[in-house]
Design an enzyme around this catalytic site. Structure first.
Site, PDB file in Angstrom:
ATOM      1  N   TYR A  76      -1.568   0.388  10.699  1.00 11.07           N
ATOM      2  CA  TYR A  76      -1.815  -0.272   9.406  1.00 11.07           C
ATOM      3  C   TYR A  76      -0.596  -0.127   8.497  1.00 11.07           C
ATOM      4  O   TYR A  76      -0.113  -1.102   7.907  1.00 11.07           O
ATOM      5  CB  TYR A  76      -3.060   0.339   8.746  1.00 11.07           C
TER       6      TYR A  76
ATOM      7  N   ARG B 154      -5.074  12.535  -2.097  1.00 12.63           N
ATOM      8  CA  ARG B 154      -4.855  11.139  -2.448  1.00 12.63           C
ATOM      9  C   ARG B 154      -4.790  10.976  -3.966  1.00 12.63           C
ATOM     10  O   ARG B 154      -5.419  11.734  -4.714  1.00 12.63           O
ATOM     11  CB  ARG B 154      -6.007  10.256  -1.917  1.00 12.63           C
TER      12      ARG B 154
ATOM     13  N   ARG C  28     -16.615  -0.141  -2.832  1.00 15.87           N
ATOM     14  CA  ARG C  28     -15.822   0.354  -1.715  1.00 15.87           C
ATOM     15  C   ARG C  28     -16.658   0.314  -0.437  1.00 15.87           C
ATOM     16  O   ARG C  28     -17.864   0.617  -0.452  1.00 15.87           O
ATOM     17  CB  ARG C  28     -15.418   1.791  -2.037  1.00 15.87           C
TER      18      ARG C  28
ATOM     19  N   SER D   3       0.813  -1.219   0.000  1.00 17.49           N
ATOM     20  CA  SER D   3       0.000   0.000   0.000  1.00 17.49           C
ATOM     21  C   SER D   3       0.845   1.267   0.000  1.00 17.49           C
ATOM     22  O   SER D   3       1.912   1.329   0.624  1.00 17.49           O
ATOM     23  CB  SER D   3      -0.878  -0.006   1.261  1.00 17.49           C
TER      24      SER D   3
ATOM     25  N   GLU E  58       0.174   3.633   1.740  1.00 18.40           N
ATOM     26  CA  GLU E  58       0.244   4.066   3.144  1.00 18.40           C
ATOM     27  C   GLU E  58       1.641   3.835   3.711  1.00 18.40           C
ATOM     28  O   GLU E  58       2.014   4.458   4.706  1.00 18.40           O
ATOM     29  CB  GLU E  58      -0.774   3.295   3.993  1.00 18.40           C
TER      30      GLU E  58
HETATM   31  P1  NAP Z   1     -11.456  -4.479   2.005  1.00 22.17           P
HETATM   32  O1  NAP Z   1     -12.601  -4.198   1.118  1.00 22.17           O
HETATM   33  O2  NAP Z   1     -11.426  -3.875   3.370  1.00 22.17           O
HETATM   34  O3  NAP Z   1     -11.324  -6.067   2.156  1.00 22.17           O
HETATM   35  C1  NAP Z   1     -10.508  -6.649   3.132  1.00 22.17           C
HETATM   36  C2  NAP Z   1     -10.714  -8.139   3.089  1.00 22.17           C
HETATM   37  O4  NAP Z   1      -9.851  -8.766   4.059  1.00 22.17           O
HETATM   38  C3  NAP Z   1     -12.146  -8.590   3.444  1.00 22.17           C
HETATM   39  O5  NAP Z   1     -12.510  -9.606   2.538  1.00 22.17           O
HETATM   40  C4  NAP Z   1     -11.978  -9.170   4.851  1.00 22.17           C
HETATM   41  O6  NAP Z   1     -12.912 -10.176   5.175  1.00 22.17           O
HETATM   42  C5  NAP Z   1     -10.601  -9.786   4.727  1.00 22.17           C
HETATM   43  N1  NAP Z   1      -9.995 -10.103   6.023  1.00 22.17           N
HETATM   44  C6  NAP Z   1      -9.938  -9.329   7.126  1.00 22.17           C
HETATM   45  N2  NAP Z   1      -9.361 -10.004   8.141  1.00 22.17           N
HETATM   46  C7  NAP Z   1      -9.055 -11.237   7.655  1.00 22.17           C
HETATM   47  C8  NAP Z   1      -8.464 -12.394   8.232  1.00 22.17           C
HETATM   48  N3  NAP Z   1      -8.063 -12.436   9.510  1.00 22.17           N
HETATM   49  N4  NAP Z   1      -8.298 -13.488   7.463  1.00 22.17           N
HETATM   50  C9  NAP Z   1      -8.715 -13.483   6.163  1.00 22.17           C
HETATM   51  N5  NAP Z   1      -9.295 -12.412   5.554  1.00 22.17           N
HETATM   52  C10 NAP Z   1      -9.455 -11.301   6.310  1.00 22.17           C
HETATM   53  O7  NAP Z   1     -10.072  -4.060   1.303  1.00 22.17           O
HETATM   54  P2  NAP Z   1      -9.781  -3.771  -0.246  1.00 22.17           P
HETATM   55  O8  NAP Z   1      -9.986  -2.328  -0.502  1.00 22.17           O
HETATM   56  O9  NAP Z   1     -10.448  -4.789  -1.082  1.00 22.17           O
HETATM   57  O10 NAP Z   1      -8.202  -3.985  -0.279  1.00 22.17           O
HETATM   58  C11 NAP Z   1      -7.642  -5.259  -0.589  1.00 22.17           C
HETATM   59  C12 NAP Z   1      -6.206  -5.298  -0.082  1.00 22.17           C
HETATM   60  O11 NAP Z   1      -5.457  -4.265  -0.701  1.00 22.17           O
HETATM   61  C13 NAP Z   1      -6.048  -5.067   1.418  1.00 22.17           C
HETATM   62  O12 NAP Z   1      -4.952  -5.829   1.853  1.00 22.17           O
HETATM   63  C14 NAP Z   1      -5.725  -3.592   1.525  1.00 22.17           C
HETATM   64  O13 NAP Z   1      -4.999  -3.330   2.710  1.00 22.17           O
HETATM   65  C15 NAP Z   1      -4.881  -3.404   0.281  1.00 22.17           C
HETATM   66  N6  NAP Z   1      -4.873  -2.076  -0.316  1.00 22.17           N
HETATM   67  C16 NAP Z   1      -6.053  -1.470  -0.638  1.00 22.17           C
HETATM   68  C17 NAP Z   1      -6.025  -0.231  -1.262  1.00 22.17           C
HETATM   69  C18 NAP Z   1      -7.303   0.467  -1.659  1.00 22.17           C
HETATM   70  O14 NAP Z   1      -7.252   1.663  -1.928  1.00 22.17           O
HETATM   71  N7  NAP Z   1      -8.429  -0.236  -1.723  1.00 22.17           N
HETATM   72  C19 NAP Z   1      -4.795   0.371  -1.563  1.00 22.17           C
HETATM   73  C20 NAP Z   1      -3.618  -0.296  -1.233  1.00 22.17           C
HETATM   74  C21 NAP Z   1      -3.666  -1.533  -0.625  1.00 22.17           C
HETATM   75  P3  NAP Z   1     -14.339  -9.824   5.880  1.00 22.17           P
HETATM   76  O15 NAP Z   1     -15.206  -9.283   4.789  1.00 22.17           O
HETATM   77  O16 NAP Z   1     -14.809 -11.127   6.386  1.00 22.17           O
HETATM   78  O17 NAP Z   1     -14.040  -8.832   6.960  1.00 22.17           O
HETATM   79  O1  G4F Z   2     -10.677   6.798   2.592  1.00 27.05           O
HETATM   80  P1  G4F Z   2      -9.670   6.683   3.674  1.00 27.05           P
HETATM   81  O2  G4F Z   2     -10.103   6.058   4.942  1.00 27.05           O
HETATM   82  O3  G4F Z   2      -8.416   5.947   3.028  1.00 27.05           O
HETATM   83  P2  G4F Z   2      -6.867   5.885   3.437  1.00 27.05           P
HETATM   84  O4  G4F Z   2      -6.653   6.181   4.863  1.00 27.05           O
HETATM   85  O5  G4F Z   2      -6.120   6.708   2.446  1.00 27.05           O
HETATM   86  O6  G4F Z   2      -6.550   4.333   3.216  1.00 27.05           O
HETATM   87  C1  G4F Z   2      -6.988   3.635   2.049  1.00 27.05           C
HETATM   88  O7  G4F Z   2      -5.992   3.727   1.064  1.00 27.05           O
HETATM   89  C2  G4F Z   2      -4.743   3.099   1.404  1.00 27.05           C
HETATM   90  C3  G4F Z   2      -3.788   3.323   0.235  1.00 27.05           C
HETATM   91  O8  G4F Z   2      -3.145   4.557   0.377  1.00 27.05           O
HETATM   92  C4  G4F Z   2      -5.010   1.632   1.647  1.00 27.05           C
HETATM   93  F1  G4F Z   2      -3.842   0.989   1.896  1.00 27.05           F
HETATM   94  C5  G4F Z   2      -5.979   1.459   2.798  1.00 27.05           C
HETATM   95  O9  G4F Z   2      -6.271   0.073   2.978  1.00 27.05           O
HETATM   96  C6  G4F Z   2      -7.269   2.189   2.449  1.00 27.05           C
HETATM   97  O10 G4F Z   2      -7.883   1.518   1.369  1.00 27.05           O
HETATM   98  O11 G4F Z   2      -9.109   8.144   4.035  1.00 27.05           O
HETATM   99  C7  G4F Z   2      -8.583   9.002   3.036  1.00 27.05           C
HETATM  100  C8  G4F Z   2      -8.354  10.390   3.623  1.00 27.05           C
HETATM  101  C9  G4F Z   2      -7.541  10.390   4.934  1.00 27.05           C
HETATM  102  O12 G4F Z   2      -6.595  11.416   4.869  1.00 27.05           O
HETATM  103  C10 G4F Z   2      -8.575  10.717   5.999  1.00 27.05           C
HETATM  104  O13 G4F Z   2      -8.060  11.420   7.128  1.00 27.05           O
HETATM  105  O14 G4F Z   2      -9.619  10.957   3.942  1.00 27.05           O
HETATM  106  C11 G4F Z   2      -9.519  11.600   5.201  1.00 27.05           C
HETATM  107  N1  G4F Z   2     -10.864  11.701   5.782  1.00 27.05           N
HETATM  108  C12 G4F Z   2     -11.479  12.871   6.117  1.00 27.05           C
HETATM  109  N2  G4F Z   2     -12.665  12.601   6.657  1.00 27.05           N
HETATM  110  C13 G4F Z   2     -11.663  10.685   6.113  1.00 27.05           C
HETATM  111  C14 G4F Z   2     -12.809  11.258   6.666  1.00 27.05           C
HETATM  112  N3  G4F Z   2     -11.523   9.348   5.972  1.00 27.05           N
HETATM  113  C15 G4F Z   2     -12.542   8.558   6.385  1.00 27.05           C
HETATM  114  N4  G4F Z   2     -12.441   7.219   6.223  1.00 27.05           N
HETATM  115  N5  G4F Z   2     -13.676   9.082   6.946  1.00 27.05           N
HETATM  116  C16 G4F Z   2     -13.867  10.429   7.123  1.00 27.05           C
HETATM  117  O15 G4F Z   2     -14.887  10.873   7.635  1.00 27.05           O
END
Ligand code: NAP
Ligand code: G4F
Length: 328
Positions: free
Chosen positions: A151, A219, A186, A127, A129
């Site tokens: 995280y 972002r 999402r 990520s 992050e």
């Molecule tokens: P997500 O929608 O939050 O999905 C997370 C998944 O992980 C869910 O299926 C959840 O299952 C599963 N999980 C949680 N705890 C687990 C455990 N103990 N054992 C097995 N599975 C478990 O996340 P996403 O956005 O699809 O992201 C997919 C991956 O990419 C994650 O690793 C995230 O950190 C990484 N990532 C995401 C982004 C982004 O912007 N979306 C960017 C960079 C990296 P449940 O539904 O049962 O809770």
């Molecule tokens: O949407 P966010 O919660 O995503 P964040 O923290 O960037 O993380 C996501 O992207 C990562 C990749 O860079 C992944 F690895 C991670 O698993 C996840 O998918 O927050 C985005 C931004 C932050 O700066 C947060 O402080 O939005 C700001 N924000 C402002 N108000 C908020 C809010 N975020 C959330 N979730 N909720 C709010 O009310």
């Protein structure tokens, strides 16, 4: 036939990836945690081509069992505690799942795939992050990490152990450093979907306003459907490597609000948005912007959906969903 095992199948990326790999003719196995996970049924209904297996990233024997059943050619480790804000609340669980979970899966692959010429190809969901308090702009594969949350720290461990197992054991292990990617699948806890859902509900008159935290954060937002293709491409190369996957553009939360409200014909979003200290973080990641040059040049990958297109897609989706609820 190619066989994929996906952890995180119930999440946003797991669903997009399953759809994408199904289109490529893969046999797909999805790992679902818990004894009666309500999201398992949704997967069975929406993705009947996925064989659901029971497993948990905190339980090594269950991962071995999933690998033995699936006999995958490719493993995509998408499972994680992925909500950054939540990771301060349950830091140990985050370290165990998001960090140590990667090590467990790599060990399981070594156990099942054998020590020599292990045929299983592994993808780790790293990520942006990990860049946290960014050391350079834009961020590339060579930018040093400075995580700002439990995280982010767990993801750095998962990333480093993936590289280490590749170098130590010759595993075909890749790490995709993905910047934020969004879409209608999402989770509602993330800021983009929280906004698109609220905008739809405000337009329909069932919600009056939305409470958010820091509106200044920036972002590099792309579309999840585009990003899962990059994951697959990484596992089709001759040599395993790590890649940044991003659009190369950055936008603030305020810009997202502007476009989202404009999509439903509201020109000024300010009267509808409140700020609430509960949604601020102990340490913030102020600016993320990725340099996807390597992915473009070596994988031939580029994003198809731009920022306005992403916001439009999410708001229109939520408007349709919320309207359907009202007409029931
Ligand atoms: P997500 O929608 O939050 O999905 C997370 C998944 O992980 C869910 O299926 C959840 O299952 C599963 N999980 C949680 N705890 C687990 C455990 N103990 N054992 C097995 N599975 C478990 O996340 P996403 O956005 O699809 O992201 C997919 C991956 O990419 C994650 O690793 C995230 O950190 C990484 N990532 C995401 C982004 C982004 O912007 N979306 C960017 C960079 C990296 P449940 O539904 O049962 O809770
Ligand atoms: O949407 P966010 O919660 O995503 P964040 O923290 O960037 O993380 C996501 O992207 C990562 C990749 O860079 C992944 F690895 C991670 O698993 C996840 O998918 O927050 C985005 C931004 C932050 O700066 C947060 O402080 O939005 C700001 N924000 C402002 N108000 C908020 C809010 N975020 C959330 N979730 N909720 C709010 O009310």
């Amino acid at each position: 036939m190619a066989r994929a095992l996906i952890t995180g199948i119930t999440g946003q990326d797991g669903q997009h990836l399953a759809e994408f790999l199904h289109g490529k003719g893969y046999e797909i196995f999805g790992v679902v945690k818990g004894q009666n996970n309500p999201r398992a049924q949704q997967i069975r209904e929406e993705f009947p081509f996925v064989e659901v297996l029971s497993g948990d990233l905190t339980d090594l024997p269950s991962l071995v069992s999933c690998l033995e059943t699936a006999q995958p050619t490719e493993v995509y480790n998408l499972g994680a505690i992925s909500f950054v804000h939540f990771s301060w609340t349950q830091a140990e669980l985050t370290a165990n799942t998001t960090g140590l979970g990667v090590l467990r899966m790599l060990e399981a692959i070594r156990m099942v795939g054998g020590q020599q010429n292990n045929p299983i190809r592994f993808y780790q969901a790293s990520s942006s992050e990990m860049f946290g308090k960014v050391r350079e702009v834009p961020q590339s594969e060579l930018t040093p990490f400075h995580p700002r949350s439990p995280y982010g720290c767990a993801k750095v461990f998962g990333h480093d152990i993936t590289v280490n197992y590749r170098e130590s054991y010759g595993l075909y292990a890749c790490s995709g450093i993905l910047f934020n990617h969004e879409g209608p699948r999402r989770g509602l806890e993330f800021v983009t979907r929280k906004i698109s859902n609220a905008v739809a509900r405000i337009k329909l008159g069932v919600q009056s306003d939305i409470s958010l935290g820091n509106l200044d954060a920036k972002r590099d937002w792309g579309y999840a459907g585009d990003y899962v293709k990059a994951m697959w491409l990484m596992l089709q190369q001759n040599e395993p490597d790590d890649y940044v996957v991003a659009t190369g553009e950055t936008h603030s939360i305020e810009e997202f609000l502007e476009l989202a409200f404009a999509e439903v014909g509201i020109a000024d979003w300010h009267p509808y948005v409140k700020q609430d200290p509960r949604f601020f973080r102990p340490a913030e990641v102020d600016l993320l912007i990725g340099d996807p040059t390597k992915a473009r040049e070596k994988l031939g990958w580029k994003p198809e959906v731009d920022f306005p297109g992403l916001v439009r897609m999410m708001v229109r989706h939520d408007l349709a969903v919320e309207s359907a609820k009202l007409s029931k």
